[in-house]
Design a protein around this motif. Structure first.
Motif, PDB file in Angstrom:
ATOM      1  N   LYS A  95       0.857  -1.178   0.000  1.00  0.00           N
ATOM      2  CA  LYS A  95       0.000   0.000   0.000  1.00  0.00           C
ATOM      3  C   LYS A  95       0.896   1.232   0.000  1.00  0.00           C
ATOM      4  O   LYS A  95       1.873   1.295   0.746  1.00  0.00           O
ATOM      5  CB  LYS A  95      -0.902  -0.002   1.232  1.00  0.00           C
ATOM      6  CG  LYS A  95      -1.890   1.166   1.274  1.00  0.00           C
ATOM      7  CD  LYS A  95      -2.795   1.076   2.486  1.00  0.00           C
ATOM      8  CE  LYS A  95      -3.794   2.221   2.508  1.00  0.00           C
ATOM      9  NZ  LYS A  95      -4.696   2.138   3.689  1.00  0.00           N
ATOM     10  N   SER A  96       0.578   2.201  -0.845  1.00  0.00           N
ATOM     11  CA  SER A  96       1.399   3.415  -0.917  1.00  0.00           C
ATOM     12  C   SER A  96       0.777   4.519  -0.073  1.00  0.00           C
ATOM     13  O   SER A  96      -0.441   4.583   0.087  1.00  0.00           O
ATOM     14  CB  SER A  96       1.539   3.894  -2.359  1.00  0.00           C
ATOM     15  OG  SER A  96       0.277   4.192  -2.914  1.00  0.00           O
ATOM     16  N   ASP A  97       1.645   5.397   0.469  1.00  0.00           N
ATOM     17  CA  ASP A  97       1.148   6.525   1.251  1.00  0.00           C
ATOM     18  C   ASP A  97       1.272   7.803   0.433  1.00  0.00           C
ATOM     19  O   ASP A  97       1.648   7.781  -0.750  1.00  0.00           O
ATOM     20  CB  ASP A  97       1.887   6.633   2.590  1.00  0.00           C
ATOM     21  CG  ASP A  97       3.377   6.902   2.414  1.00  0.00           C
ATOM     22  OD1 ASP A  97       3.806   7.295   1.316  1.00  0.00           O
ATOM     23  OD2 ASP A  97       4.127   6.716   3.397  1.00  0.00           O
ATOM     24  N   ILE A  98       0.973   8.946   1.048  1.00  0.00           N
ATOM     25  CA  ILE A  98       0.955  10.214   0.315  1.00  0.00           C
ATOM     26  C   ILE A  98       2.343  10.641  -0.144  1.00  0.00           C
ATOM     27  O   ILE A  98       2.477  11.462  -1.046  1.00  0.00           O
ATOM     28  CB  ILE A  98       0.317  11.333   1.175  1.00  0.00           C
ATOM     29  CG1 ILE A  98       1.074  11.481   2.503  1.00  0.00           C
ATOM     30  CG2 ILE A  98      -1.147  11.048   1.429  1.00  0.00           C
ATOM     31  CD1 ILE A  98       0.577  12.660   3.337  1.00  0.00           C
ATOM     32  N   ASN A  99       3.396  10.068   0.469  1.00  0.00           N
ATOM     33  CA  ASN A  99       4.763  10.411   0.075  1.00  0.00           C
ATOM     34  C   ASN A  99       5.300   9.489  -1.014  1.00  0.00           C
ATOM     35  O   ASN A  99       6.436   9.653  -1.445  1.00  0.00           O
ATOM     36  CB  ASN A  99       5.696  10.329   1.297  1.00  0.00           C
ATOM     37  CG  ASN A  99       5.339  11.350   2.358  1.00  0.00           C
ATOM     38  OD1 ASN A  99       5.070  12.501   2.047  1.00  0.00           O
ATOM     39  ND2 ASN A  99       5.307  10.922   3.608  1.00  0.00           N
ATOM     40  N   GLY A 100       4.486   8.532  -1.449  1.00  0.00           N
ATOM     41  CA  GLY A 100       4.938   7.622  -2.483  1.00  0.00           C
ATOM     42  C   GLY A 100       5.676   6.406  -1.956  1.00  0.00           C
ATOM     43  O   GLY A 100       6.156   5.590  -2.742  1.00  0.00           O
ATOM     44  N   LEU A 101       5.797   6.303  -0.643  1.00  0.00           N
ATOM     45  CA  LEU A 101       6.441   5.131  -0.045  1.00  0.00           C
ATOM     46  C   LEU A 101       5.481   3.942  -0.042  1.00  0.00           C
ATOM     47  O   LEU A 101       4.275   4.109   0.115  1.00  0.00           O
ATOM     48  CB  LEU A 101       6.853   5.421   1.401  1.00  0.00           C
ATOM     49  CG  LEU A 101       8.077   6.306   1.613  1.00  0.00           C
ATOM     50  CD1 LEU A 101       8.221   6.647   3.086  1.00  0.00           C
ATOM     51  CD2 LEU A 101       9.326   5.606   1.119  1.00  0.00           C
ATOM     52  N   PHE A 102       6.036   2.762  -0.210  1.00  0.00           N
ATOM     53  CA  PHE A 102       5.239   1.543  -0.103  1.00  0.00           C
ATOM     54  C   PHE A 102       5.426   0.931   1.281  1.00  0.00           C
ATOM     55  O   PHE A 102       6.521   0.974   1.843  1.00  0.00           O
ATOM     56  CB  PHE A 102       5.666   0.530  -1.166  1.00  0.00           C
ATOM     57  CG  PHE A 102       5.249   0.899  -2.560  1.00  0.00           C
ATOM     58  CD1 PHE A 102       3.925   0.760  -2.961  1.00  0.00           C
ATOM     59  CD2 PHE A 102       6.173   1.389  -3.469  1.00  0.00           C
ATOM     60  CE1 PHE A 102       3.542   1.093  -4.246  1.00  0.00           C
ATOM     61  CE2 PHE A 102       5.792   1.728  -4.748  1.00  0.00           C
ATOM     62  CZ  PHE A 102       4.476   1.585  -5.155  1.00  0.00           C
ATOM     63  N   LYS A 103       4.360   0.354   1.789  1.00  0.00           N
ATOM     64  CA  LYS A 103       4.449  -0.330   3.072  1.00  0.00           C
ATOM     65  C   LYS A 103       3.569  -1.571   3.037  1.00  0.00           C
ATOM     66  O   LYS A 103       2.686  -1.715   2.179  1.00  0.00           O
ATOM     67  CB  LYS A 103       4.035   0.584   4.223  1.00  0.00           C
ATOM     68  CG  LYS A 103       2.597   1.062   4.166  1.00  0.00           C
ATOM     69  CD  LYS A 103       2.275   1.949   5.361  1.00  0.00           C
ATOM     70  CE  LYS A 103       0.821   2.408   5.331  1.00  0.00           C
ATOM     71  NZ  LYS A 103       0.485   3.250   6.499  1.00  0.00           N
ATOM     72  N   LEU A 104       3.838  -2.468   3.975  1.00  0.00           N
ATOM     73  CA  LEU A 104       3.043  -3.683   4.107  1.00  0.00           C
ATOM     74  C   LEU A 104       1.930  -3.445   5.111  1.00  0.00           C
ATOM     75  O   LEU A 104       2.185  -3.012   6.228  1.00  0.00           O
ATOM     76  CB  LEU A 104       3.919  -4.842   4.582  1.00  0.00           C
ATOM     77  CG  LEU A 104       4.999  -5.330   3.618  1.00  0.00           C
ATOM     78  CD1 LEU A 104       5.923  -6.313   4.339  1.00  0.00           C
ATOM     79  CD2 LEU A 104       4.386  -5.991   2.398  1.00  0.00           C
ATOM     80  N   GLU A 105       0.710  -3.712   4.691  1.00  0.00           N
ATOM     81  CA  GLU A 105      -0.406  -3.622   5.617  1.00  0.00           C
ATOM     82  C   GLU A 105      -0.477  -4.900   6.450  1.00  0.00           C
ATOM     83  O   GLU A 105      -0.482  -6.004   5.894  1.00  0.00           O
ATOM     84  CB  GLU A 105      -1.713  -3.441   4.844  1.00  0.00           C
ATOM     85  CG  GLU A 105      -1.893  -2.063   4.264  1.00  0.00           C
ATOM     86  CD  GLU A 105      -2.193  -1.042   5.353  1.00  0.00           C
ATOM     87  OE1 GLU A 105      -3.270  -1.093   5.956  1.00  0.00           O
ATOM     88  OE2 GLU A 105      -1.318  -0.197   5.593  1.00  0.00           O
ATOM     89  N   PRO A 106      -0.506  -4.804   7.770  1.00  0.00           N
ATOM     90  CA  PRO A 106      -0.629  -6.025   8.587  1.00  0.00           C
ATOM     91  C   PRO A 106      -1.968  -6.698   8.330  1.00  0.00           C
ATOM     92  O   PRO A 106      -2.967  -6.047   8.033  1.00  0.00           O
ATOM     93  CB  PRO A 106      -0.518  -5.505  10.028  1.00  0.00           C
ATOM     94  CG  PRO A 106      -0.901  -4.062   9.945  1.00  0.00           C
ATOM     95  CD  PRO A 106      -0.464  -3.581   8.591  1.00  0.00           C
ATOM     96  N   VAL A 107      -1.990  -7.999   8.432  1.00  0.00           N
ATOM     97  CA  VAL A 107      -3.192  -8.767   8.126  1.00  0.00           C
ATOM     98  C   VAL A 107      -3.968  -9.036   9.415  1.00  0.00           C
ATOM     99  O   VAL A 107      -3.369  -9.227  10.475  1.00  0.00           O
ATOM    100  CB  VAL A 107      -2.800 -10.090   7.430  1.00  0.00           C
ATOM    101  CG1 VAL A 107      -2.035 -10.988   8.376  1.00  0.00           C
ATOM    102  CG2 VAL A 107      -4.006 -10.803   6.867  1.00  0.00           C
ATOM    103  N   PRO A 108      -5.308  -9.007   9.377  1.00  0.00           N
ATOM    104  CA  PRO A 108      -6.086  -9.360  10.575  1.00  0.00           C
ATOM    105  C   PRO A 108      -5.783 -10.789  11.020  1.00  0.00           C
ATOM    106  O   PRO A 108      -5.664 -11.693  10.191  1.00  0.00           O
ATOM    107  CB  PRO A 108      -7.546  -9.226  10.088  1.00  0.00           C
ATOM    108  CG  PRO A 108      -7.479  -8.292   8.926  1.00  0.00           C
ATOM    109  CD  PRO A 108      -6.168  -8.573   8.263  1.00  0.00           C
ATOM    110  N   TRP A 109      -5.692 -10.991  12.323  1.00  0.00           N
ATOM    111  CA  TRP A 109      -5.277 -12.292  12.833  1.00  0.00           C
ATOM    112  C   TRP A 109      -6.240 -13.406  12.433  1.00  0.00           C
ATOM    113  O   TRP A 109      -5.813 -14.535  12.145  1.00  0.00           O
ATOM    114  CB  TRP A 109      -5.126 -12.234  14.356  1.00  0.00           C
ATOM    115  CG  TRP A 109      -6.405 -12.130  15.133  1.00  0.00           C
ATOM    116  CD1 TRP A 109      -7.021 -10.988  15.561  1.00  0.00           C
ATOM    117  CD2 TRP A 109      -7.238 -13.211  15.558  1.00  0.00           C
ATOM    118  NE1 TRP A 109      -8.179 -11.289  16.230  1.00  0.00           N
ATOM    119  CE2 TRP A 109      -8.338 -12.644  16.249  1.00  0.00           C
ATOM    120  CE3 TRP A 109      -7.169 -14.596  15.435  1.00  0.00           C
ATOM    121  CZ2 TRP A 109      -9.361 -13.405  16.794  1.00  0.00           C
ATOM    122  CZ3 TRP A 109      -8.183 -15.372  15.984  1.00  0.00           C
ATOM    123  CH2 TRP A 109      -9.262 -14.774  16.654  1.00  0.00           C
ATOM    124  N   ALA A 110      -7.547 -13.105  12.391  1.00  0.00           N
ATOM    125  CA  ALA A 110      -8.517 -14.152  12.091  1.00  0.00           C
ATOM    126  C   ALA A 110      -8.329 -14.698  10.678  1.00  0.00           C
ATOM    127  O   ALA A 110      -8.555 -15.891  10.437  1.00  0.00           O
ATOM    128  CB  ALA A 110      -9.937 -13.627  12.270  1.00  0.00           C
TER     129      ALA A 110
END
Length: 414
Positions: A178-193
């Motif tokens: 997922k990208s943020d407003i600065n153009g950086l990519f990050k990993l979204e944590p997944v729901p435990w269930a």
């Protein structure tokens, strides 16, 4: 070690180890550099090899502590993790130190920052399978933050155990960034269930024990928690049975996003194990009867709201652990609707009687509020059956059964 640490960006943080601090004080960098470059003061392969060799030398020649072994305590009595210190002489097993890094790399991090490590061979092998893909993503996307192997493990294993996963093309349909407003990519944590449901679907085991922890500047330990996998699968099985396999398959992703959001994993661990109660969907608690005003169920239900309400119904049914109560609650809801429509002039009085019945916070109060309704009816057998069921029902189950009736009533009366 080369896969994780012999690259421009690390796959996991190296903490206070020589892998991070081999050459003295690390120069201050901007937050941008900290995320993109992974806090590495020197980027040449030769410098990285020096750090790795210094790390190996320290492991082989010094006593194990938090600077070289993941999850260990520290030597200093004043440090944040000094509570792990002991005067018991423990064996200084060098192999365990290396294994601690592998073990930490196999943890699955969820959206509450808790990490779970499962001691199950196939699950660990499936997580390990995703490591090389994380390295590929780090090399392919220069603006992707490093040091997040545990978040990656969650995204990967959720994808790997998804019913739509295809082994011929492992990355097909996989969108972990997922990208943020600065153009950086990050990993979204997944729901435990999502992860636990996937594990239950792909591994034919009834129960599994997970070790829950969080390693940071100070370490947090929840402990060893049993996961009742067959119980966790129960709501999905009931949804397919009650509403049909086709409807469950069509709405599966929306349904599974709701599970486990009501109380959170950390709070659920206080019960001593993870089963159906931990799967509670967010928002349902507001509809359970209480002494003060209970949240009303809207009769205007769109398709998304219908899926949410259906998920609430199925979770309640799983908690009651009695499928016969599904038909009984629906039949009683139909009975109440007929009662309301039975006298045109007294319609408002009858509606008020039904609303008062639904606001009952206990079995006793429910039965008392049922009396005015029974007095207006000639055929009383349906009401008598409900009374018998409530008398035999454990008190803790009453709020769920009452709410089950209310949702059935609202969906029939929409």
């Amino acid at each position: 070690m080369p896969l994780f640490f012999d690259h421009h960006k690390y796959m996991m943080t190296a903490g206070n180890s020589p892998l991070e601090n081999s050459f003295g004080k690390i120069p201050k960098r901007s937050k941008w550099d900290d995320m993109v470059n992974g806090r590495k003061p020197f980027e040449t392969p030769e410098r990285r090899q020096e750090r790795i060799q210094k790390m190996i030398h320290k492991i082989e020649t010094e006593q194990a502590d938090a600077s070289i072994a993941r999850g260990y305590g520290v030597v200093s009595e004043t440090a944040a993790t000094s509570g792990q210190m002991t005067n018991i002489v423990l064996p200084d097993n060098k192999e365990d130190i290396y294994l601690s890094w592998i073990g930490d790399g196999l943890g699955i991090e969820f959206d509450n920052k808790l990490t779970i490590l499962f001691n199950h061979e196939q699950i660990l092998l499936d997580i390990f399978e995703g490591w090389s893909y994380y390295r590929q993503y780090l090399e392919k996307y220069p603006l992707l933050k490093g040091n997040e192997i545990n978040k990656w493990n969650g995204r990967w294993i959720s994808h790997r155990y998804d019913l739509a996963y295809g082994g011929d093309d492992p990355l097909a349909g996989f969108n972990p960034l997922k990208s943020d407003i600065n153009g950086l990519f990050k990993l979204e944590p997944v729901p435990w269930a999502n992860v636990i449901i996937g594990i239950a679907q792909k591994n034919s085991i009834e129960n599994i024990v997970g070790y829950l922890y969080y390693i940071d500047k100070s370490n947090t330990t929840i402990g060893f928690i049993p996961f009742k996998l067959q119980d966790i699968m129960r709501p999905n099985q009931l949804y397919a049975k009650i509403f049909g396999a086709a409807e469950w398959s069509q709405n599966r992703r929306q349904i599974e996003k709701l599970y486990g959001t009501g109380i959170g994993l950390k709070a659920a661990c206080q019960a001593g194990c993870i089963g159906i109660p931990a799967m509670e969907p967010k928002g349902l608690k507001d509809f359970l009867p209480k002494e003060k005003r209970t949240k009303q169920i809207s009769r205007k239900v769109d398709e998304e709201q219908k899926i949410i309400f259906s998920t609430y119904l199925i979770w309640i049914l799983a908690m009651l652990n009695n499928e016969k109560l599904w038909d009984m609650s629906r039949e009683f809801a139909e009975l109440l609707l007929k009662y309301e429509a039975g006298a045109a002039k007294a319609r408002r009085d009858r509606t008020n009687n039904v609303n008062q019945l639904f606001e009952s916070a206990s079995t006793k109060q429910f039965l008392l509020n049922l009396i005015p309704i029974i007095e207006d009816e000639e055929e009383k057998s349906g009401y008598e059956n409900i009374g018998k069921v409530l008398n035999m029902m454990p008190k803790d189950n009453f709020p769920y059964f009452n709410t089950l009736i209310r949702f059935q009533y609202a969906l029939l009366n929409k």
